[in-house]
Motif scaffolding. Structure first.
Motif, mmCIF file in Angstrom:
data_model
loop_
_atom_site.group_PDB
_atom_site.id
_atom_site.type_symbol
_atom_site.label_atom_id
_atom_site.label_comp_id
_atom_site.label_asym_id
_atom_site.label_seq_id
_atom_site.Cartn_x
_atom_site.Cartn_y
_atom_site.Cartn_z
ATOM 1 N N GLU A 60 0.811 -1.210 0.000
ATOM 2 C CA GLU A 60 0.000 0.000 0.000
ATOM 3 C C GLU A 60 0.847 1.264 0.000
ATOM 4 O O GLU A 60 0.360 2.337 -0.372
ATOM 5 C CB GLU A 60 -0.934 0.000 1.216
ATOM 6 N N ARG A 61 2.095 1.161 0.406
ATOM 7 C CA ARG A 61 2.956 2.354 0.402
ATOM 8 C C ARG A 61 3.318 2.786 -1.009
ATOM 9 O O ARG A 61 3.519 3.977 -1.272
ATOM 10 C CB ARG A 61 4.233 2.080 1.199
ATOM 11 N N ILE A 62 3.463 1.825 -1.921
ATOM 12 C CA ILE A 62 3.888 2.139 -3.284
ATOM 13 C C ILE A 62 2.694 2.566 -4.110
ATOM 14 O O ILE A 62 1.701 1.852 -4.215
ATOM 15 C CB ILE A 62 4.577 0.919 -3.938
ATOM 16 N N ARG A 63 2.810 3.748 -4.727
ATOM 17 C CA ARG A 63 1.712 4.283 -5.526
ATOM 18 C C ARG A 63 2.048 4.366 -7.013
ATOM 19 O O ARG A 63 1.139 4.459 -7.843
ATOM 20 C CB ARG A 63 1.325 5.665 -5.007
ATOM 21 N N VAL A 64 3.330 4.390 -7.346
ATOM 22 C CA VAL A 64 3.767 4.471 -8.743
ATOM 23 C C VAL A 64 5.012 3.607 -8.901
ATOM 24 O O VAL A 64 5.860 3.559 -7.999
ATOM 25 C CB VAL A 64 4.118 5.915 -9.165
ATOM 26 N N ALA A 65 5.141 2.941 -10.045
ATOM 27 C CA ALA A 65 6.341 2.161 -10.337
ATOM 28 C C ALA A 65 6.949 2.637 -11.650
ATOM 29 O O ALA A 65 6.241 3.030 -12.584
ATOM 30 C CB ALA A 65 6.011 0.675 -10.426
ATOM 31 N N ILE A 66 8.269 2.611 -11.699
ATOM 32 C CA ILE A 66 9.019 2.963 -12.905
ATOM 33 C C ILE A 66 9.750 1.724 -13.380
ATOM 34 O O ILE A 66 10.417 1.041 -12.589
ATOM 35 C CB ILE A 66 10.017 4.099 -12.613
ATOM 36 N N LEU A 67 9.639 1.427 -14.661
ATOM 37 C CA LEU A 67 10.344 0.294 -15.264
ATOM 38 C C LEU A 67 11.437 0.825 -16.170
ATOM 39 O O LEU A 67 11.169 1.590 -17.100
ATOM 40 C CB LEU A 67 9.374 -0.572 -16.074
#
Length: 272
Positions: free
Chosen positions: A59-66
């Protein structure tokens, strides 16, 4: 969080894929096979699948970068050596529920930003197309060259490029297999930003920082609606896609193309 994002809070490694948490809410996922042009093999597919599920559950992560390690290639797509010599063949590069690279078919709950330096070819371009936003460096190039080796852009590329571009342009990219530049991709609406190569990750982090300022549920709702509008009947598209993929993967040309590529010679097509 302001727009000046410092990399570095938490780093873990699964060798072929790196995971880093930046600040409270951003994850950076890095394809880490620079010696193999960050190509997707079974290890990468399984690791990216696990990390993707971890991000969805956190729940802490709101966006991911690949992104990809190194500077010359974001991802060269399928590892042809793994396809031609591996016990599982091409199927080993996919996971149940995730598809190719454990990613392209996954129903992700959070926005993913592709941060592209260098070439994104084949499955590498399909990973970009599967993301929600994309930032690229000036030297980046994009291609779906599968027809050059007798296979199909079956990781969503064939129908996603058709959803995003006018038919004539989508046809050209698919049937010629030729690469387009970052500038051309931006002009066609395939990218959100084109920046200096050295600024790609920093720009992706700034874009992520703008997203995490907003209400997570509103972001999720917006993404769900946009995805549904952009990909009507996606299940039907995957069905047609997978039927053709099965037909082609068992063809003579699908065996000849990768073999000719690895042997550095022109393929001898049979048309069957």
């Amino acid at each position: 969080m302001n727009n000046e994002v410092n990399i570095g809070s938490t780093m873990t490694s699964e060798d072929s894929v790196l995971y880093e948490q930046v600040g409270e809410h951003i994850a950076v996922v890095t394809l880490n096979r620079p010696q193999a042009r960050n190509a997707i093999n079974p290890e990468v597919a399984q690791a990216l699948h696990r990390i993707r599920e971890q991000i969805d559950a956190d729940e802490r992560i709101r966006v991911a970068i690949l992104t990809g390690s190194g500077t010359g290639v974001f991802c060269a797509g399928a590892d042809l050596k793994a396809v031609t010599t591996g016990r599982a063949g091409a199927s080993g590069l996919s996971t149940e529920g995730g598809g190719f690279a454990g990613f392209v078919k996954a129903r992700r709950a959070k926005p993913w930003i592709a941060a592209v330096r260098g070439k994104a070819y084949g499955g590498g371009f399909e990973l970009v197309l599967a993301c929600d936003l994309a930032v690229a460096g000036q030297s980046a190039q994009f291609a779906l060259p599968e027809a050059k080796i007798g296979v199909l852009a079956a990781a969503g590329g064939a129908f996603r490029i058709a959803q995003l571009l006018p038919r004539a342009l989508a046809n050209e990219i698919l049937v010629t297999g030729n690469a387009i530049s970052a500038g051309r991709a931006y002009d066609l609406g395939l990218l959100n930003r084109v920046v200096d190569d050295e600024e790609v990750l920093a720009e992706a982090l700034r874009l992520a920082a703008d997203i995490v300022k907003n209400a997570p549920l509103s972001v999720k709702a917006s993404l769900d609606i946009v995805r549904a509008a952009a990909s009507p009947g996606e299940d039907a598209m995957w069905q047609i896609n997978d039927e053709w993929a099965q037909r082609i993967v068992h063809s003579e040309d699908a065996k000849e193309g990768p073999r000719a590529f690895l042997e550095k010679r022109a393929p001898r097509w049979a048309g069957r």
